[in-house]
Design a protein around this motif. Sequence first.
Motif: not given
Length: 349
Positions: A153-177
């Motif tokens: 749950a804790e590492p998943l929360s980091i990914g969720l927070h990253a997307i929260q900081r990115a703002g809406p990504v509906l229909g967008e392309t996301v690159l993860v390095t």
Amino acid sequence: MSIACLIHGALDLRLEQETPAPLGPHDVLLRLGAGGICGSDLHYYQHGRVGAFVVREPLVPGHEASGIVDAVGAEVTRVKPGQKVAINPSHPCGRCDYCHEGRGNLCRQMFFLGSASVFPHAQGMFRERFVMGERQLTPVLESEITLGEIACAEPLSIGLHAIQRAGPVLGETVLVTGGGTIGCMSVIAARLAGAAQVIVCDINDRALAMARTVGADRTIRSDQVGAAEFADVAHVSIEAAGSPAALATCLSATRRGGRIIQVGTLPPELSFPANSLMARELDYRGAFRAHLEFDWAVQAIRSRRVDVRPLISAQLPLERSKEAFELALDRTRSTKVQLVSPTQPEQHR
């Protein structure tokens, strides 16, 4: 007495006996269910420090863990003996301006488990038994959800927070390095948020295969393609590798007007092409730990809206902590290595 794993300095990891603290009225005695070895734990083990946070006394690492309730204080109402629980490692003060603004992860007096950011250090959870305040615990009643999953749950929360900081990504392309644990959790989070396409780049074939397993549409060996492969392809780029080369990829891959989210810890001295941010109107944002996203992560795992099980590479008992840390350092053999209690008879994964 119970076993604890302590880091005394660089490459100095020891197993020691300890007695858990006494229970206060709102405290809970826990047995370790599973505890994931994180990148920061590896930095403490390898270098005796994470950035400016230096080990100045023996440190029990571990901030992503699940537990089983052994005993409860007289006024505990949130959990009961025998229950599996998710453990939130963040202890924001709840009183400072950042806490009042709903940004508890930036708390001025944060006490984050398994960290040398404060002194005396905030001791972590790589120990057989330990005491935790009940407000940090969320019971997981679903019998089919394993202790290993709950610890994610804790590492998943980091990914969720990253997307929260990115703002809406509906229909967008996301690159993860970076296709490590946090990169893969960012892939899962982007999928939950409705991204149309998720691309992951890394220099490790195993990491890329794992990224595909958890939902990446496309993976790229970034050391085997030219710069043109990354030019202007993503609305959002998430830097989860902690690598200057990966950041350079984000800067070239993000479309004009796009967003770059830094999750990985980069070297302190870094040449940065700031004019590119200006000329292409890029937004550069940091994402540090998580806040409410921890509860979102627990619920997503409990409901199996996400499946984190493929990320768990191995589970070793606390007595084999050094072996577990060495395995976690080898990205060709592991993604998430977890330590488990030597007295825990249940299936963890």
